[in-house]
Design an enzyme around this catalytic site. Structure first.
Site, PDB file in Angstrom:
ATOM      1  N   HIS A  39      40.347  28.468  40.476  1.00 26.11           N
ATOM      2  CA  HIS A  39      41.277  28.788  39.384  1.00 26.11           C
ATOM      3  C   HIS A  39      41.523  27.652  38.392  1.00 26.11           C
ATOM      4  O   HIS A  39      42.553  27.642  37.723  1.00 26.11           O
ATOM      5  CB  HIS A  39      42.631  29.233  39.938  1.00 26.11           C
ATOM      6  CG  HIS A  39      42.631  30.568  40.635  1.00 26.11           C
ATOM      7  ND1 HIS A  39      41.615  31.000  41.429  1.00 26.11           N
ATOM      8  CD2 HIS A  39      43.553  31.564  40.653  1.00 26.11           C
ATOM      9  CE1 HIS A  39      41.904  32.199  41.920  1.00 26.11           C
ATOM     10  NE2 HIS A  39      43.079  32.568  41.459  1.00 26.11           N
ATOM     11  N   GLY A  70      36.151  32.138  38.707  1.00 21.61           N
ATOM     12  CA  GLY A  70      36.427  33.119  39.760  1.00 21.61           C
ATOM     13  C   GLY A  70      37.559  34.047  39.381  1.00 21.61           C
ATOM     14  O   GLY A  70      37.591  35.205  39.805  1.00 21.61           O
ATOM     15  N   HIS A  71      38.500  33.556  38.625  1.00 22.62           N
ATOM     16  CA  HIS A  71      39.583  34.403  38.106  1.00 22.62           C
ATOM     17  C   HIS A  71      39.569  34.285  36.594  1.00 22.62           C
ATOM     18  O   HIS A  71      39.881  33.239  36.042  1.00 22.62           O
ATOM     19  CB  HIS A  71      40.931  33.964  38.663  1.00 22.62           C
ATOM     20  CG  HIS A  71      42.018  34.992  38.475  1.00 22.62           C
ATOM     21  ND1 HIS A  71      42.257  35.633  37.267  1.00 22.62           N
ATOM     22  CD2 HIS A  71      42.928  35.496  39.347  1.00 22.62           C
ATOM     23  CE1 HIS A  71      43.265  36.477  37.410  1.00 22.62           C
ATOM     24  NE2 HIS A  71      43.692  36.418  38.668  1.00 22.62           N
ATOM     25  N   HIS A  87      38.733  42.809  42.300  1.00 18.84           N
ATOM     26  CA  HIS A  87      40.124  42.435  42.083  1.00 18.84           C
ATOM     27  C   HIS A  87      40.648  43.018  40.765  1.00 18.84           C
ATOM     28  O   HIS A  87      40.036  42.852  39.710  1.00 18.84           O
ATOM     29  CB  HIS A  87      40.180  40.902  42.059  1.00 18.84           C
ATOM     30  CG  HIS A  87      41.542  40.327  42.067  1.00 18.84           C
ATOM     31  ND1 HIS A  87      42.274  40.132  40.919  1.00 18.84           N
ATOM     32  CD2 HIS A  87      42.324  39.885  43.078  1.00 18.84           C
ATOM     33  CE1 HIS A  87      43.441  39.587  41.232  1.00 18.84           C
ATOM     34  NE2 HIS A  87      43.491  39.425  42.540  1.00 18.84           N
ATOM     35  N   GLU A 111      43.124  43.122  46.788  1.00 19.88           N
ATOM     36  CA  GLU A 111      44.044  43.256  45.653  1.00 19.88           C
ATOM     37  C   GLU A 111      43.377  44.075  44.549  1.00 19.88           C
ATOM     38  O   GLU A 111      43.519  43.799  43.365  1.00 19.88           O
ATOM     39  CB  GLU A 111      44.459  41.894  45.098  1.00 19.88           C
ATOM     40  CG  GLU A 111      45.184  41.029  46.116  1.00 19.88           C
ATOM     41  CD  GLU A 111      45.852  39.822  45.498  1.00 19.88           C
ATOM     42  OE1 GLU A 111      47.078  39.731  45.558  1.00 19.88           O
ATOM     43  OE2 GLU A 111      45.134  38.974  44.938  1.00 19.88           O
ATOM     44  N   GLU A 149      49.504  46.055  41.835  1.00 21.16           N
ATOM     45  CA  GLU A 149      50.179  44.797  41.538  1.00 21.16           C
ATOM     46  C   GLU A 149      50.802  44.854  40.141  1.00 21.16           C
ATOM     47  O   GLU A 149      50.193  45.376  39.196  1.00 21.16           O
ATOM     48  CB  GLU A 149      49.162  43.647  41.624  1.00 21.16           C
ATOM     49  CG  GLU A 149      49.801  42.297  41.422  1.00 21.16           C
ATOM     50  CD  GLU A 149      48.779  41.155  41.497  1.00 21.16           C
ATOM     51  OE1 GLU A 149      47.729  41.316  42.146  1.00 21.16           O
ATOM     52  OE2 GLU A 149      49.072  40.104  40.896  1.00 21.16           O
ATOM     53  N   CYS A 172      51.108  42.600  37.977  1.00 24.82           N
ATOM     54  CA  CYS A 172      50.231  41.947  36.992  1.00 24.82           C
ATOM     55  C   CYS A 172      49.124  42.880  36.515  1.00 24.82           C
ATOM     56  O   CYS A 172      48.686  42.795  35.366  1.00 24.82           O
ATOM     57  CB  CYS A 172      49.569  40.708  37.595  1.00 24.82           C
ATOM     58  SG  CYS A 172      50.677  39.325  37.845  1.00 24.82           S
ATOM     59  N   CYS A 227      52.690  35.107  40.886  1.00 24.75           N
ATOM     60  CA  CYS A 227      52.078  35.541  39.619  1.00 24.75           C
ATOM     61  C   CYS A 227      52.877  36.654  38.957  1.00 24.75           C
ATOM     62  O   CYS A 227      52.948  36.713  37.724  1.00 24.75           O
ATOM     63  CB  CYS A 227      50.637  35.980  39.857  1.00 24.75           C
ATOM     64  SG  CYS A 227      50.453  37.235  41.145  1.00 24.75           S
ATOM     65  N   CYS A 228      53.473  37.552  39.760  1.00 21.79           N
ATOM     66  CA  CYS A 228      54.132  38.713  39.152  1.00 21.79           C
ATOM     67  C   CYS A 228      55.474  38.368  38.491  1.00 21.79           C
ATOM     68  O   CYS A 228      55.706  38.794  37.348  1.00 21.79           O
ATOM     69  CB  CYS A 228      54.281  39.833  40.170  1.00 21.79           C
ATOM     70  SG  CYS A 228      52.681  40.490  40.708  1.00 21.79           S
TER      71      CYS A 228
HETATM   72  O1  FUB Z   1      44.909  34.573  41.898  1.00 20.86           O
HETATM   73  C1  FUB Z   1      45.921  34.470  40.912  1.00 20.86           C
HETATM   74  C2  FUB Z   1      46.810  35.665  40.977  1.00 20.86           C
HETATM   75  O2  FUB Z   1      47.423  35.701  42.254  1.00 20.86           O
HETATM   76  C3  FUB Z   1      46.113  36.986  40.860  1.00 20.86           C
HETATM   77  O3  FUB Z   1      45.995  37.466  39.562  1.00 20.86           O
HETATM   78  C4  FUB Z   1      46.954  37.866  41.684  1.00 20.86           C
HETATM   79  O4  FUB Z   1      46.321  39.056  42.054  1.00 20.86           O
HETATM   80  C5  FUB Z   1      47.294  36.984  42.850  1.00 20.86           C
HETATM   81  O5  FUB Z   1      46.245  36.950  43.768  1.00 20.86           O
HETATM   82 ZN    ZN Z   2      50.778  39.323  40.067  1.00 12.81          ZN
END
Ligand code: FUB
Ligand code: ZN
Length: 633
Positions: A150, A199-200, A263, A315, A331, A333, A399-400
């Site tokens: 990340h 990765g994200h 994801h 997720e 989720e 997010c 994160c949310c």
């Molecule tokens: O990995 C970063 C954030 O945390 C993701 O967007 C969410 O799904 C949670 O895993």
């Molecule tokens: Zn989130």
């Protein structure tokens, strides 16, 4: 034939028009800094955002967790890192929320707090531009080795915060930190340099923003390069776990994607990045891929709440039409991601179907993510509960909460659009908005009690003629409406919304006044009063028959709101409730209940009464069971 995943019960022929890419982005948003929301639904939430949501986030970041301490330690080059490796991102997202809040609510104390945070970020930045407290404090020699860690995700959120703060205050210190960091990344990665597959996702859409605000095309080019890295075998965790190509959206080059996988949040951010890059680079291949993906998400993998992601395990996604209710992930997010992505899709096409989904995700999946008091958050948003699922003030992986803190104050972004030929009214939210059209100010005033009723009064004020059509979205849930300008009927239609889920091919069937789900007012002048009345009856909704979890069940929807039952309102347990052909529905507004909601009562000849409340408002009282999909005889 394409069918939506859930179907208003009375509708049978469910086809949508084939989407074709005719032009790239044709609608610009009217950004929320021009929008003053004044209504009974959102205004209280925005007040709570300032008085409760932001204070909770700040307290968690500064006092309850080590997130800010991590930056302080990184600046000193000593001390431990606490928390998860991507915790920096929550601080940036909260700062973005602060920035948006400052735009509409100037607050010198809060601005000073933001400046202090930015000073700490800047102090933690390494001489070469690197900034990530996890690696700085744990193992600097391992930075840029594991693509799932990340580093670019955090950089992306820092950029979004920096752009927001610059727009709010004109201050550039954090932007400078960001450009230093991105320049560092571009020294390492790019054509003829090392490969990198984030990765994200997140950095891609952020780089487009950074490119726009700095005027530097190389940041856009870097975003494009990062997108093109996917699906070519470059992803790796460097031995720290498996690189699952489906989970990471790395299965094929992005322009070849056909199905959503892995994801959910990562997918949404990827699609936003692709849309943004496509718009700037005129890449129609990306848009064609996004069209395919939209069908896959919305027609085969989306919950009625606009939430996505059925599995806790990844997720994200499992197989098409697998939408468990109790175990739903959804989720918060990911619902916000649906809002972000669908706005972009609408901007390419001017098709209201994207705003229909945006609205569904916003009023249901995303809004459920925050308590009515603004200080508790859901991470997971199931459509059924046995009574033990509750919002929390914060999460280890937060994160949310930080997502909601940046999303709420930005909702004004989604109300209007502007194109060469039209002003677009996408959402019905009471507000007053002044923005320049052809260099001269135009004011739009919306008065409405939406989402409780569908009466909307719109006035456009300007000192000069405005040579644009007015396009008012006709929501997919609406089957009857009236439209007047200065009291004169423009068009009356009592059935068959050509924009809705039941549309066949609205290009052929729409009246002259509709275009891709928008009512078109071609002839109007400043000062005219436009009144749109959207009938908002209670609807019973059936799921697509391929969703086995909802076989024999129905959900209740009124306007944009999905409803649920909570145990405390009902004498019958949710599992024992039964809707029949004789069930009748009535609705009434309860000003004292759950911040003021329209309650729906269902009753039949046997006096089996069932009370429904809006899904977003559940779990704001004593705990109990909850259900969205109810058995139908
Ligand atoms: O990995 C970063 C954030 O945390 C993701 O967007 C969410 O799904 C949670 O895993
Ligand atoms: Zn989130």
């Amino acid at each position: 034939m394409k069918v939506y995943l859930f179907i208003p019960l009375l509708l049978t022929a469910c086809t949508t028009e084939q989407q074709s890419v005719s032009s790239l982005r044709k609608i610009d948003p009217v950004d929320f800094s021009h929008v003053r929301i004044q209504d009974k639904f959102w205004s209280p939430r925005l007040d709570k955002h300032k008085t409760a949501t932001l204070p909770v986030c700040i307290d968690q970041i500064e006092n309850q967790t080590g997130r800010m301490q991590n930056f302080e330690n990184a600046a000193l080059g000593t001390g431990a890192h606490s928390g998860i490796f991507f915790d920096d991102s929550d601080v940036y997202k909260a700062l973005e929320g602060i920035a948006y809040s400052l735009i509409n609510n100037p607050d010198p104390e809060l601005e000073q707090k933001a400046d202090e945070w930015i000073d700490k970020f800047a102090a933690a930045q390494q001489p070469d531009g690197y900034l990530n407290t996890y690696y700085i404090l744990t193992d600097p020699s391992s930075r840029w080795t594991n693509m799932d860690k990340h580093e670019m995700y955090c950089a992306g959120h820092m950029i979004e915060a920096a752009v927001a703060y610059y727009q709010a205050t004109g201050k550039t210190k954090l932007l400078d930190v960001c450009t230093h960091k991105v320049d560092h990344m571009m020294e390492l990665f790019g054509p003829e340099k090392a490969h990198w597959v984030p990765g994200h996702e997140e950095i891609e859409l952020a780089l487009v923003k950074l490119s726009e605000v700095t005027g530097k095309p190389e940041y856009l080019d870097f975003a494009y390069w990062l997108l093109e890295e996917r699906g070519r075998g470059h992803g790796t965790t460097n031995g720290e776990g498996n690189w699952d190509v489906a989970y990471y959206q790395d299965i094929v080059p992005v322009r070849e994607l056909t199905d959503i996988s892995g994801h959910a949040v990562r997918s949404m951010y990827l699609y936003c990045g692709m849309a943004d890059v496509a718009a700037m680079k005129n890449d129609t291949g990306y848009i064609a891929a996004l069209d395919r993906l939209w069908d896959d998400v919305v027609l085969r993998n989306m919950y009625i709440t606009g939430g996505i992601g059925s599995s806790r395990q990844n997720e994200g996604f499992t197989e098409d039409y697998d939408l468990p209710n109790l175990e739903a992930y959804c989720e918060t997010c990911a619902s916000v991601g649906m809002v972000l992505w669908n706005q972009r899709m609408n901007q390419f096409t001017g098709d209201s179907k994207y705003i229909d989904v945006l609205e569904r995700s916003m009023y249901n999946g995303a809004l459920a993510g925050i308590s009515l008091d603004g200080d508790r958050f859901f991470y997971v948003n199931p459509l059924e509960s046995t009574g033990n699922h509750h919002r929390k003030e914060w999460y280890g992986c937060a994160c949310c909460p930080s997502q909601i803190s940046r999303f709420l104050p930005s909702i004004g972004n989604y109300i209007y659009g502007i194109s060469d030929d039209a002003l677009w009214v996408n959402l019905y939210i009471g507000n007053e908005t002044t923005f320049p059209v052809d260099g001269k100010p135009v004011t739009l005033i919306q008065e409405t009690d939406y989402p409780w009723d569908g009466n909307i009064r719109l006035t456009v004020q300007a000192d000069q003629p405005v040579k644009k059509q007015l396009k008012l979205r006709l929501p997919d849930w609406c089957n009857a409406y009236s439209l007047t300008v200065n009291g004169e009927a423009v068009n009356n239609q009592t059935a068959g919304n050509p924009a809705g889920n039941n549309r066949t091919d609205h290009k052929n069937t729409a009246s002259a006044l509709t275009d891709k789900g928008y009512l078109v007012i071609g002839s109007w002048k400043p000062g005219d009063v436009i009144e749109l009345n959207l009938a908002m009856p209670t609807e019973l909704v059936a799921a697509d028959p391929r969703v086995k979890q909802n076989a024999g069940k129905r959900a209740v929807q009124r306007g944009p709101l999905v409803y649920c039952v909570e145990e405390q309102d009902n004498a019958i347990a949710p599992d024992d409730m039964l809707l029949t052909d004789n069930t009748r529905f009535s609705s009434r507004f309860e000003p004292e209940l759950l911040g003021g909601i329209t309650v729906i009562e269902a009753s039949d000849d046997e006096q089996n009464n069932i009370t429904f409340i809006p899904y977003y408002s559940w779990d704001n009282r004593e705990s109990g069971r909850m259900k969205v999909w109810i058995d139908k005889q």
